[in-house]
Design a protein around this motif. Structure first.
Motif, PDB file in Angstrom:
ATOM      1  N   ASN A   1       0.830  -1.208   0.000  1.00  0.00           N
ATOM      2  CA  ASN A   1       0.000   0.000   0.000  1.00  0.00           C
ATOM      3  C   ASN A   1       0.863   1.257   0.000  1.00  0.00           C
ATOM      4  O   ASN A   1       0.553   2.233  -0.688  1.00  0.00           O
ATOM      5  CB  ASN A   1      -0.897   0.024   1.245  1.00  0.00           C
ATOM      6  N   GLY A   2       1.947   1.232   0.791  1.00  0.00           N
ATOM      7  CA  GLY A   2       2.849   2.390   0.857  1.00  0.00           C
ATOM      8  C   GLY A   2       3.326   2.765  -0.538  1.00  0.00           C
ATOM      9  O   GLY A   2       3.283   3.929  -0.948  1.00  0.00           O
TER      10      GLY A   2
ATOM     11  N   LYS B   1       1.960   1.679  -3.426  1.00  0.00           N
ATOM     12  CA  LYS B   1       0.815   1.934  -4.313  1.00  0.00           C
ATOM     13  C   LYS B   1       0.284   3.358  -4.180  1.00  0.00           C
ATOM     14  O   LYS B   1      -0.086   3.994  -5.160  1.00  0.00           O
ATOM     15  CB  LYS B   1      -0.285   0.921  -3.967  1.00  0.00           C
ATOM     16  N   PHE B   2       0.269   3.879  -2.937  1.00  0.00           N
ATOM     17  CA  PHE B   2      -0.341   5.197  -2.716  1.00  0.00           C
ATOM     18  C   PHE B   2       0.685   6.329  -2.649  1.00  0.00           C
ATOM     19  O   PHE B   2       0.403   7.403  -2.134  1.00  0.00           O
ATOM     20  CB  PHE B   2      -1.211   5.167  -1.455  1.00  0.00           C
TER      21      PHE B   2
ATOM     22  N   ASP C   1       5.035   6.602   4.497  1.00  0.00           N
ATOM     23  CA  ASP C   1       5.213   6.963   3.087  1.00  0.00           C
ATOM     24  C   ASP C   1       4.956   8.452   2.907  1.00  0.00           C
ATOM     25  O   ASP C   1       4.379   9.110   3.769  1.00  0.00           O
ATOM     26  CB  ASP C   1       4.299   6.125   2.171  1.00  0.00           C
TER      27      ASP C   1
ATOM     28  N   ILE D   1      -0.233   9.901  -0.872  1.00  0.00           N
ATOM     29  CA  ILE D   1      -1.445  10.730  -0.997  1.00  0.00           C
ATOM     30  C   ILE D   1      -2.062  11.120   0.341  1.00  0.00           C
ATOM     31  O   ILE D   1      -2.912  11.994   0.402  1.00  0.00           O
ATOM     32  CB  ILE D   1      -2.523  10.036  -1.873  1.00  0.00           C
TER      33      ILE D   1
ATOM     34  N   LEU E   1     -10.752   3.187   7.956  1.00  0.00           N
ATOM     35  CA  LEU E   1      -9.716   2.557   7.130  1.00  0.00           C
ATOM     36  C   LEU E   1      -9.577   1.049   7.334  1.00  0.00           C
ATOM     37  O   LEU E   1      -9.277   0.315   6.403  1.00  0.00           O
ATOM     38  CB  LEU E   1      -8.377   3.242   7.438  1.00  0.00           C
TER      39      LEU E   1
ATOM     40  N   TYR F   1     -13.530  -1.395   2.949  1.00  0.00           N
ATOM     41  CA  TYR F   1     -13.410   0.065   2.842  1.00  0.00           C
ATOM     42  C   TYR F   1     -12.425   0.433   1.724  1.00  0.00           C
ATOM     43  O   TYR F   1     -11.312  -0.082   1.663  1.00  0.00           O
ATOM     44  CB  TYR F   1     -12.922   0.690   4.161  1.00  0.00           C
ATOM     45  N   GLN F   2     -12.847   1.309   0.851  1.00  0.00           N
ATOM     46  CA  GLN F   2     -11.944   1.884  -0.153  1.00  0.00           C
ATOM     47  C   GLN F   2     -12.338   3.330  -0.341  1.00  0.00           C
ATOM     48  O   GLN F   2     -13.531   3.658  -0.247  1.00  0.00           O
ATOM     49  CB  GLN F   2     -12.082   1.170  -1.496  1.00  0.00           C
TER      50      GLN F   2
ATOM     51  N   GLU G   1     -11.182   5.491  -5.542  1.00  0.00           N
ATOM     52  CA  GLU G   1     -10.561   4.233  -5.968  1.00  0.00           C
ATOM     53  C   GLU G   1     -11.610   3.266  -6.455  1.00  0.00           C
ATOM     54  O   GLU G   1     -11.410   2.537  -7.412  1.00  0.00           O
ATOM     55  CB  GLU G   1      -9.842   3.565  -4.804  1.00  0.00           C
TER      56      GLU G   1
ATOM     57  N   HIS H   1      -7.496  -2.493  -8.586  1.00  0.00           N
ATOM     58  CA  HIS H   1      -7.576  -3.877  -8.132  1.00  0.00           C
ATOM     59  C   HIS H   1      -7.572  -3.922  -6.613  1.00  0.00           C
ATOM     60  O   HIS H   1      -6.786  -3.273  -5.972  1.00  0.00           O
ATOM     61  CB  HIS H   1      -6.377  -4.667  -8.665  1.00  0.00           C
ATOM     62  N   GLY H   2      -8.429  -4.723  -6.034  1.00  0.00           N
ATOM     63  CA  GLY H   2      -8.488  -4.847  -4.572  1.00  0.00           C
ATOM     64  C   GLY H   2      -9.919  -4.717  -4.117  1.00  0.00           C
ATOM     65  O   GLY H   2     -10.754  -4.127  -4.802  1.00  0.00           O
ATOM     66  N   LEU H   3     -10.197  -5.298  -2.960  1.00  0.00           N
ATOM     67  CA  LEU H   3     -11.559  -5.283  -2.447  1.00  0.00           C
ATOM     68  C   LEU H   3     -11.677  -4.436  -1.189  1.00  0.00           C
ATOM     69  O   LEU H   3     -12.738  -4.381  -0.578  1.00  0.00           O
ATOM     70  CB  LEU H   3     -11.993  -6.723  -2.105  1.00  0.00           C
ATOM     71  N   GLY H   4     -10.563  -3.823  -0.790  1.00  0.00           N
ATOM     72  CA  GLY H   4     -10.605  -3.067   0.462  1.00  0.00           C
ATOM     73  C   GLY H   4     -10.573  -3.991   1.670  1.00  0.00           C
ATOM     74  O   GLY H   4     -11.141  -3.683   2.713  1.00  0.00           O
TER      75      GLY H   4
ATOM     76  N   GLY I   1      -7.434  -5.699   2.522  1.00  0.00           N
ATOM     77  CA  GLY I   1      -6.047  -5.861   2.976  1.00  0.00           C
ATOM     78  C   GLY I   1      -5.802  -5.348   4.384  1.00  0.00           C
ATOM     79  O   GLY I   1      -5.253  -6.058   5.232  1.00  0.00           O
TER      80      GLY I   1
ATOM     81  N   PHE J   1       1.756   3.748   9.149  1.00  0.00           N
ATOM     82  CA  PHE J   1       1.063   2.647   9.809  1.00  0.00           C
ATOM     83  C   PHE J   1       1.991   2.086  10.864  1.00  0.00           C
ATOM     84  O   PHE J   1       3.158   1.809  10.580  1.00  0.00           O
ATOM     85  CB  PHE J   1       0.681   1.577   8.781  1.00  0.00           C
TER      86      PHE J   1
HETATM   87  P1  ADP Z   1      -7.022  -3.216  -0.820  1.00  0.00           P
HETATM   88  O1  ADP Z   1      -6.941  -4.606  -0.233  1.00  0.00           O
HETATM   89  O2  ADP Z   1      -8.163  -3.019  -1.789  1.00  0.00           O
HETATM   90  O3  ADP Z   1      -5.709  -2.692  -1.330  1.00  0.00           O
HETATM   91  P2  ADP Z   1      -6.697  -1.977   1.777  1.00  0.00           P
HETATM   92  O4  ADP Z   1      -7.561  -2.513   2.867  1.00  0.00           O
HETATM   93  O5  ADP Z   1      -5.286  -2.435   1.779  1.00  0.00           O
HETATM   94  O6  ADP Z   1      -7.429  -2.263   0.395  1.00  0.00           O
HETATM   95  O7  ADP Z   1      -6.758  -0.401   1.852  1.00  0.00           O
HETATM   96  C1  ADP Z   1      -8.028   0.226   2.006  1.00  0.00           C
HETATM   97  C2  ADP Z   1      -7.951   1.685   1.643  1.00  0.00           C
HETATM   98  O8  ADP Z   1      -7.124   2.374   2.597  1.00  0.00           O
HETATM   99  C3  ADP Z   1      -7.307   1.972   0.311  1.00  0.00           C
HETATM  100  O9  ADP Z   1      -8.232   1.821  -0.735  1.00  0.00           O
HETATM  101  C4  ADP Z   1      -6.838   3.411   0.507  1.00  0.00           C
HETATM  102  O10 ADP Z   1      -7.930   4.308   0.336  1.00  0.00           O
HETATM  103  C5  ADP Z   1      -6.454   3.459   1.973  1.00  0.00           C
HETATM  104  N1  ADP Z   1      -4.985   3.291   2.187  1.00  0.00           N
HETATM  105  C6  ADP Z   1      -4.355   2.158   2.532  1.00  0.00           C
HETATM  106  N2  ADP Z   1      -3.026   2.365   2.647  1.00  0.00           N
HETATM  107  C7  ADP Z   1      -2.817   3.672   2.348  1.00  0.00           C
HETATM  108  C8  ADP Z   1      -1.645   4.504   2.283  1.00  0.00           C
HETATM  109  N3  ADP Z   1      -0.421   4.037   2.552  1.00  0.00           N
HETATM  110  N4  ADP Z   1      -1.834   5.809   1.941  1.00  0.00           N
HETATM  111  C9  ADP Z   1      -3.066   6.298   1.674  1.00  0.00           C
HETATM  112  N5  ADP Z   1      -4.216   5.566   1.719  1.00  0.00           N
HETATM  113  C10 ADP Z   1      -4.087   4.260   2.055  1.00  0.00           C
END
Ligand code: ADP
Length: 262
Positions: free
Chosen positions: A159-160, A162-163, A188, A191, A201, A206-207, A211, A217-220, A222, A250
């Motif tokens: 995620n770090g 990706k975002f 990170d 964003i 979060l 949750y997304q 997004e 890609h992803g279901l929110g 992770g 995090f």
């Molecule tokens: P997924 O499994 O779809 O990647 P996550 O549960 O990992 O979803 O993340 C959920 C949401 O949290 C992301 O869609 C994003 O909006 C937010 N998020 C997660 N990590 C970060 C990050 N490092 N910086 C900003 N937003 C984040």
């Protein structure tokens, strides 16, 4: 004289019975939903396994023409993605059921962090994102499941990256909190997170709305799964961000073990 505002004991009893029945009905619905989720995800996984394997084989066949190999590679990529989404759903349903099995052993969490870091390093360097590590904790053996802790930490690092925009940075550091706990922060310069979204979060599915509409890609799942996995190890996962554009951090806290890693 009867006080109309004061409920009579009879009315109270009726209301309580009604609420208890409603509660039973909802609990039954949740149980059915979880059982259905477990069944469907399991059934979906079975036919995907040969698609993943055979498309990978075809994509590597030199005697096929480029278009056919490209098509096989695309099938492989999408089948892998579907497998990951299904694995997330299966994990969530097992965690909700308390059915996830852990193979607990003493582990060097620094090794897990380095492993997770190398798994994201290709994507990071492809986008000129600097990955830095400062593993300063002196006690870094934890008692846990190597696959599940890798999954949680890899998710934070993925995620770090990706975002975070191109040329940004992602860092991991560890420190001793006290004699019994290690702190791990994945930060990170990406964003960032709107303060209104912070409390949601770690909710499953949750997304951020943009997004969802961009169909990333992803279901929110992770973060929800990572938090549950870390809590199952006696730890905690929290997030901090100063807002949109300000990056995110995090923070994982885990108990340390006095045993030696195997
Ligand atoms: P997924 O499994 O779809 O990647 P996550 O549960 O990992 O979803 O993340 C959920 C949401 O949290 C992301 O869609 C994003 O909006 C937010 N998020 C997660 N990590 C970060 C990050 N490092 N910086 C900003 N937003 C984040």
């Amino acid at each position: 004289m009867i006080d109309l505002l004061k409920p009579t004991p009879m009315l109270m009893d009726d209301r309580l019975t009604q609420l208890a029945a409603e509660n039973d009905r909802l609990e039954m619905e949740v149980r059915l939903r979880d059982r259905y989720l477990a069944f469907v995800t399991h059934e979906l996984r079975t036919p995907l396994t040969p698609i993943v394997m055979l498309s990978e084989m075809l994509a590597a066949q030199d005697e096929l023409d480029d278009d056919t190999r490209d098509a096989a590679a695309q099938i492989h990529g999408n089948a892998l993605l579907a497998t990951r989404l299904i694995a997330d759903l299966l994990d969530l349903s097992r965690l909700n059921y308390g059915k996830l099995q852990y193979r607990m052993e003493p582990l060097d969490i620094h090794e897990i962090i380095m492993h997770a870091e190398s798994a994201v390093s290709f994507d990071a360097s492809d986008r000129s994102i600097a990955l830095t590590m400062n593993l300063a904790a002196t006690a870094h053996v934890v008692y846990g499941d190597v696959d599940r802790l890798t999954q949680a930490l890899l998710n934070l690092l993925t995620n770090g990256v990706k975002f975070t925009g191109d040329c940004g940075s992602v860092s991991v550091r560890t420190w001793d909190i006290d004699a019994g706990r290690i702190g791990i922060a994945v930060g990170d310069t990406g964003i960032g997170i709107d303060p209104e979204r912070l409390p949601h979060l770690f909710d499953p599915f949750y997304q951020a709305p943009e997004e969802r509409s961009a169909r990333k890609h992803g279901l929110g799942l992770g973060l929800a799964i990572s938090k549950m996995l870390i809590e199952a190890h006696g730890g905690s996962l929290t997030v901090h961000s100063d807002g949109v554009g300000a990056g995110s951090t995090f923070e994982v806290v885990l108990p340390v073990s006095s045993a030696n890693p195997s």
